[in-house]
Design a protein around this motif. Structure first.
Motif, short mmCIF file in Angstrom:
data_model
loop_
_atom_site.label_atom_id
_atom_site.label_comp_id
_atom_site.label_asym_id
_atom_site.label_seq_id
_atom_site.Cartn_x
_atom_site.Cartn_y
_atom_site.Cartn_z
N PHE A 449 -73.89 -27.26 -45.39
CA PHE A 449 -73.91 -26.65 -46.72
C PHE A 449 -75.11 -27.23 -47.47
CE2 PHE A 449 -69.45 -26.30 -45.55
CZ PHE A 449 -69.11 -25.03 -45.99
N ILE A 450 -75.92 -26.36 -48.05
CA ILE A 450 -77.13 -26.80 -48.76
C ILE A 450 -77.06 -26.28 -50.19
CG2 ILE A 450 -79.65 -26.77 -48.80
CD1 ILE A 450 -79.54 -26.03 -45.80
N ALA A 451 -76.94 -27.20 -51.14
CA ALA A 451 -76.97 -26.81 -52.56
C ALA A 451 -78.39 -26.98 -53.07
CB ALA A 451 -76.02 -27.69 -53.38
N GLN A 452 -78.80 -26.11 -53.99
CA GLN A 452 -80.15 -26.22 -54.52
C GLN A 452 -80.21 -25.76 -55.97
OE1 GLN A 452 -82.15 -23.07 -51.86
NE2 GLN A 452 -83.30 -22.90 -53.77
N ARG A 453 -81.22 -26.25 -56.67
CA ARG A 453 -81.53 -25.85 -58.05
C ARG A 453 -83.04 -25.73 -58.18
NH1 ARG A 453 -76.80 -25.90 -57.74
NH2 ARG A 453 -75.22 -26.56 -59.25
#
Length: 741
Positions: A449-453
């Motif tokens: 899972f890769i979260a990004q902003r």
């Protein structure tokens, strides 16, 4: 330009050996055909800045070059010249005394034009040279976008755009704004061209009772564009023109409509995604601007070496599913396209299903979702399997059916990419289980899972280092990533014409990468909460979004305020989950626990004393709130007497930021970088992890200095905290006390 002025210009540039005469003649002809100044053409051909050419020309014409971007000019000076004259001659006033008006021009004026201006304005004319783009920007600042076009339309009584005689418009349309004909077509073209030049990703036209607001979204932030008061009179023809470009029904104004158009602006083809929505005062429209062709590469995603290595290994996986998480507009699609471009070789068959197809990728089969005919993600995903794909991309997992198919496809030997709308990487696990997925399927199929902003990057032209004595930022960075305090260097943009005085130019991404190792898989099978999953991932050296952001601050890419704006505080502290060694290793005792004394059993009370104690405790429960030793960020500014505007955690721009020591529903104790006198009224914004921020006024009741690091401890009591927020704060304190207990 008359013959004499042209010869003097050519002779000056020949003497300086800028270009030879045939090249100069070619530039002059190109400028004449486009009704523009030849200086930008000459500068482009010679490889100079336009300002350098003007500085060489100025002495020959007995004038000087003026940089309008740095010149302070009173806005009321624009009323000196009517918009019709200023637009026709492409001139802007820069200074005026009793009888003389100094104007800025992009092209040396000949005698005839000077005489015409002197006659029409009744003033002696003196002129200086300025860049063509700066003159046009100043005209928009003085008179508003498209003011000259609306002025001539009003004189010619043109209020509607002519309908093209072809019905459906599918060809690429050139955004021409140089023609002499005043029409709504030209006005719309001017809006699109202005947005493109300002690097806007979206154009918003919003009607209200007494005005029309035109706004651009640049680097994720909305900015107003100056428009003339007459703009509201042209709302209907403007909407009709945009609908014609997008092949929409121009007479339907009661229901939302979506369309698209392809235009060409300054040699670049743009894909416009248009959305209309009815409001009480007319239709509101949003135009998203997308390049028709865009180069996607991992080197441009803002990844560091460690993250790049992980992504390269990720795209080599033979099967499994990778989820990108984050809110709308966080760059998930761009990251997915970069991964697909990395894998786009002749040995692989890649198919995507999206809503909508954002960009066209050569060599990749892309499917557009069409719910009106029954083509949703689930049905498209089933059909994709019959086309023998190696890699598949699902635009978004929205429901159980789509999730089940995507995960089962990943289990049958395909590599699948998709997105989820969650706040962080660990929440992706619980989101899949909440919509009905079996934990064993999640644990066995998901690779990461890769979260990004997206964060704004500091403008390179006005980037300056600022003192890092602000204890709040320095201490937060040291506590979070373990870097030595003396290595903390903070940069910011001071604002310039290049970045529209914002201090930021462009955006980059920060990432939180959660790899599904054996420990996390066990937590998934046990349906563990996201906090436990995040804690386990951090113990295995996962870098959180905020930690990734602090590294960007240390690298001088962005500012601490930008990181606080787009990320939330990590609930899992560094003492239980150390930060990866980048750029420095966190000491194991970065946040030591405080040793508390052992509780002593109370002495027995007689009946009367026990009754009195119960009465006092009941009174205390009603008047005293429990306190919690918790580090949450507190944004504050000294309250002014004027009306306070509403704010939110995303749009609040404080003067300073503090870090709390303890918090209750009655007040808060936090560190500050300045001495706040007793009884000072503060405007507070308290950031609570995974909850909406709390905003209220507060009074300073104590401020004491801690000599060790020159900080101040400020104790405040809340003044106008609503009951709902007070109850929410109290629940937050009690809930976290139970966790600590």
């Amino acid at each position: 330009m008359d013959r004499k002025t042209e010869l003097l210009l050519i002779q000056t540039l020949l003497n300086d050996r800028i270009l030879d005469e045939p090249q100069l003649r070619e530039c002059l002809d190109s400028a004449q055909n486009q009704h523009r100044s030849p200086v930008p053409f000459i500068a482009r051909a010679a490889g100079f800045d336009e300002s350098q050419i003007l500085e060489k020309l100025a002495p020959a014409f007995h004038t000087q070059y003026v940089d309008l971007k740095t010149l302070s000019v009173e806005p009321k000076l624009g009323k000196t010249i009517p918009v019709k004259i200023a637009s026709y001659y492409q001139i802007v006033p820069v200074r005026r005394d009793e009888h003389t008006l100094v104007i800025a021009v992009a092209l040396p004026l000949d005698t005839q034009i000077e005489d015409e201006l002197r006659t029409q304005l009744g003033l002696t004319i003196s002129w200086v040279l300025s860049c063509e783009r700066d003159v046009q920007d100043m005209l928009k600042k003085y008179y508003g976008l498209g003011a000259d076009t609306m002025e001539r339309m009003r004189e010619q009584k043109k209020y509607i755009a002519p309908e093209p005689a072809g019905g459906t418009q599918s060809a690429v349309e050139e955004m021409d704004t140089t023609g002499d004909d005043a029409s709504v077509i030209k006005l719309v073209n001017q809006i699109i061209l202005d947005a493109f030049r300002k690097r806007a990703t979206d154009i918003h036209i919003e009607p209200f009772r007494s005005r029309i607001r035109l706004r651009y979204r640049v680097d994720g932030i909305m900015y107003d564009s100056n428009v003339p008061p007459d703009f509201k009179n042209y709302l209907l023809p403007i909407m009709s023109r945009i609908k014609l470009m997008s092949n929409l029904n121009i007479v339907e104004r009661r229901v939302p409509q979506d369309g698209r158009a392809v235009v060409k602006v300054e040699g670049q083809t743009l894909d416009l995604r248009v959305s209309f929505m009815p409001t009480p005062h007319g239709e509101s429209v949003v135009i998203r601007i997308l390049p028709a062709a865009m180069l996607f590469h991992m080197d441009r995603l803002g990844l560091d070496k460690e993250e790049q290595s992980f992504f390269h290994e990720l795209v080599k996986k033979p099967h499994g599913i990778i989820f990108l998480t984050g809110p709308t507009g966080s760059g998930k699609t761009t990251t997915l396209y970069a991964c697909l471009s990395e894998m786009n070789t002749q040995e692989r068959k890649i198919i995507t299903i999206e809503d909508p197809v954002e960009y066209e990728l050569d060599g990749i089969t892309q499917i557009q979702v069409a719910p009106e005919v029954g083509l949703d993600f689930a049905r498209g995903l089933r059909s994709m399997l019959r086309h023998d794909p190696d890699v598949m991309m699902v635009g978004e997992v929205r429901d159980l059916e789509t999730a089940e198919i995507a995960i089962r496809v990943a289990l049958t030997g395909h590599l699948v990419f998709s997105t989820l709308h969650t706040n962080d990487a660990a929440s992706g696990v619980t989101r899949l289980i909440d919509i009905g997925m079996e934990p064993y399927l999640v644990a066995s199929s998901v690779e990461a899972f890769i979260a990004q902003r997206l964060i704004r990057t500091i403008c390179g032209r006005c980037r300056r280092e600022v003192p890092a004595e602000v204890p709040v930022f320095r201490n937060a960075i040291v506590r979070s990533i373990g870097v030595a305090p003396e290595r903390v260097r903070i940069f910011q943009g001071t604002g310039c014409a290049e970045c529209n005085n914002t201090g930021f130019y462009g955006r980059t991404a920060i990432y939180e990468i959660l790899v599904m190792n054996e420990q996390i898989k066990q937590l998934v099978l046990q349906k563990g909460p996201s906090d436990d999953i995040k804690r386990s991932a951090m113990q295995h050296r996962m870098r959180t979004l905020r930690q990734s952001g602090w590294l960007k601050v240390l690298a001088g890419v962005t500012t601490p305020d930008e990181i606080l704006r787009v990320t939330q505080a990590d609930e899992v502290t560094e003492q239980t989950a150390p930060m990866p060694a980048a750029p420095q290793t966190i000491p194991p005792n970065a946040m030591p626990a405080v040793a508390l004394p052992e509780p002593q059993p109370p002495e027995p009370l007689d009946a009367a004393s026990e009754a009195e104690a119960e009465r006092q405790q009941s009174y205390r429960d009603r008047r005293v709130f429990e306190r919690l030793a918790e580090n949450v960020y507190v944004r504050y500014k000294i309250f002014k007497t004027q009306a306070r505007s509403s704010a939110s955690a995303a749009g609040y721009e404080p003067e300073l930021v503090g870090l709390s020591k303890n918090i209750s529903a009655g007040g808060i104790l936090f560190s500050a970088a300045e001495n706040l006198p007793k009884a000072t009224i503060l405007d507070l914004l308290i950031e609570l992890p995974d909850e909406a921020a709390v905003q209220c006024l507060a009074r300073v009741v104590r401020c004491s200095e801690r000599v060790a690091n020159k900080e101040y401890e400020v104790a405040v009591c809340f003044l106008d905290l609503p009951n709902a927020d007070r109850s929410r704060l109290n629940r937050y304190v009690l809930r976290n006390e139970e966790k600590e207990g």
